[in-house]
Design a protein around this motif. Structure first.
Motif: not given
Ligand code: ZN
Length: 514
Positions: A56, A58, A253, A278, A282
């Motif tokens: 993953y 961002c 996210c 961020h 998360e």
């Molecule tokens: Zn993100």
């Protein structure tokens, strides 16, 4: 949550592949090491369920043109995606589009970035999103990056985000105030390590965070919004159990990575500026929700500098990709092609800062041309009888070893220049290669230059580019007919800086390479 479904699917796929597993594992590269921000060291890469890898990254906030720093991040993860695939892994690469919820200053206050831009440009917020999403894809296409496997949007996953917020509330790690929901960092820190990713000291963080005022709804200074109550003038809002509002930036996210990769997956990446807030948030959201660390490996790309100073809009040195391609910026003496820029970026390791200067870009342009000339030449070489004068297998081994060493592209480029030297030597008749080594040399150039680095030949002799140039010439003709000389000059000068000369005559316009 549908994350269990994602897991089930992965398990089923793995079962189907079971019969071929042995051959796959043989093909798979097991020597890969990567730097994990979470443990602050290089680690052997061991995916949770090889040969499957979940990654993953961002993606961009699409309220303005994509920055060059973002491009570097996406080019770096494209390199990683490509190399994992080359090494035999089956990668599901998820890169999101942030099209809601990202507030000015990355904090939980101020105007929504989309709404602010929409007011400025007198457009619907979704027009802004559409415009800059297309622009983002155009730029990445010019850089020849592969599309991700899934590109989910925040606005397309409001339900999943609300479900996740409900779960965090249920577990007692969040609280609702007047239609907004906040994450309770202090409560979370009683059980988990909030600064696990960056290893910062909580007291220092508190000291560096603005004190709460009487107006604040948050209980703690480090608390952050999961859901934000809509104001009467808010344009992008959705109904929720807490009233009309929109999600905080970080929750998308967590929700989308869980949906498509499962609660625990392999790699989570982004620019290093995302780690402190961020990504930290998360991790907190995912752990509060499912008690599981979302990603095993966290990878971060470094920033760009220009002539030694950090690239930023406010410093006036933050040129956009388009400006770099045309040379339309006071700091640039000319334009540089997308592949020159990409090659230049690959000449630095993704965890090092990368400094832009005209001199460095000039050198990359020359280097890239030399490499492309060698790629064209290698097909013309003739194999010789007997032993080779060069150890080609050693070059390939060193390229693989460099990529296995945390994706060390600059070392691979040095090896490709060694290969270039050999190609030129053999072409000049000053050395020889046996057939098997010549084939190996061809495959090294194909694999590393094209498949792994994702470079491409920008020679204007290819047909696709011809038609693009014809189109641009047509646009310029229409502009001249409309007396829009600013546009027609911009096209002529822009093409000139890319090495394409236009010539106008009675019969029309022709072009040639300078
Ligand atoms: Zn993100």
């Amino acid at each position: 949550m549908e994350s269990s479904l994602a897991n089930q699917l992965a398990t089923t796929e793995a079962a189907i592949d079971g019969a071929h597993q042995t051959t796959k594992n043989k093909k798979m590269n097991n020597g890969l090491q990567l730097y994990n921000t979470l443990t602050r060291k290089k680690e052997v890469f061991e995916p949770l369920s090889a040969p499957h890898v979940g990654m993953y990254v961002c993606g961009p906030t699409v309220y303005s043109d994509v920055h060059l720093g973002n491009c570097r991040t996406f080019i770096s993860f494209d390199l990683i995606f490509r190399y994992l695939k080359y090494s035999g892994y089956k990668v599901r690469y998820v890169r999101n589009i942030t099209d809601a919820g990202h507030l000015e200053g990355d904090r939980d206050e101020g105007d929504d970035k989309f709404a602010k831009r929409a007011k400025l440009e007198q457009l619907e917020p979704m027009e802004i999103v559409q415009k800059y999403t297309i622009g983002f894809h155009d730029v990445l296409r010019m850089f020849n990056t592969l599309p991700p496997s899934i590109e989910p949007t925040a606005t397309g996953h409001i339900t999943e985000q609300i479900e996740m917020i409900k779960m965090i509330l249920d577990k007692g790690f969040a609280y609702e105030v007047n239609g907004s929901v906040y994450f309770d960092v202090e409560k979370y820190s009683e059980t988990y390590n909030y600064t696990v990713l960056t290893n910062r000291n909580m007291e220092d963080m508190l000291a560096n965070t603005r004190a709460l005022g009487g107006q604040d709804e948050k209980r703690g200074r480090l608390d952050f919004a999961l859901w934000i109550k809509a104001k009467p003038e808010t344009l992008m809002k959705w109904p929720s159990p807490w009233g009309s509002g929109f999600p905080g930036w970080h929750i998308e996210c967590s929700a989308m990575s869980a949906k498509y990769l499962g609660e625990a997956f392999d790699i989570h990446g982004g620019g290093m500026d995302l780690a402190a807030t961020h990504h930290t948030n998360e991790i907190a959201q995912s752990e509060a929700c499912s008690q599981v660390q979302p990603a095993k490996y966290w990878m971060h790309t470094n920033m760009l500098t220009v002539n030694g100073t950090r690239m930023s809009k406010s410093a006036g040195n933050g040129f956009l990709p388009g400006q770099l391609f045309t040379g339309d910026h006071p700091l640039l003496k000319k334009g540089f092609s997308p592949m020159t820029v990409k090659f230049f970026m690959l000449q630095a390791h993704y965890r090092s800062t990368l400094d832009f200067s005209n001199e460095a870009l000039d050198a990359s342009e020359k280097g890239f041309k030399r490499l492309m000339a060698a790629v064209a030449l290698v097909d013309k070489l003739q194999a010789s009888e007997g032993e080779s004068d060069f150890d080609i297998q050693a070059i390939k081994d060193r390229c693989v070893a460099a990529m296995n060493d945390d994706f060390n592209s600059p070392v691979v480029i040095a090896e490709l220049f060694e290969a270039t030297r050999i190609i030129n030597t053999v072409y000049d008749g000053k050395g020889k290669l046996a057939a098997v080594d010549l084939e190996l040399l061809k495959s090294i150039m194909q694999d590393f230059v094209f498949d792994i680095f994702g470079l491409k030949d920008e020679d204007t002799s290819n047909a696709e580019l011809n038609s693009v140039l014809e189109l641009v010439i047509d646009i310029r003709k229409a502009a001249k007919e409309n007396k829009d000389y600013a546009t027609s000059d911009k096209i002529r000068i822009g093409l000139q800086s890319m090495g394409v000369q236009l010539k106008d005559s009675k019969e029309g316009t022709t072009w040639s390479k300078m």
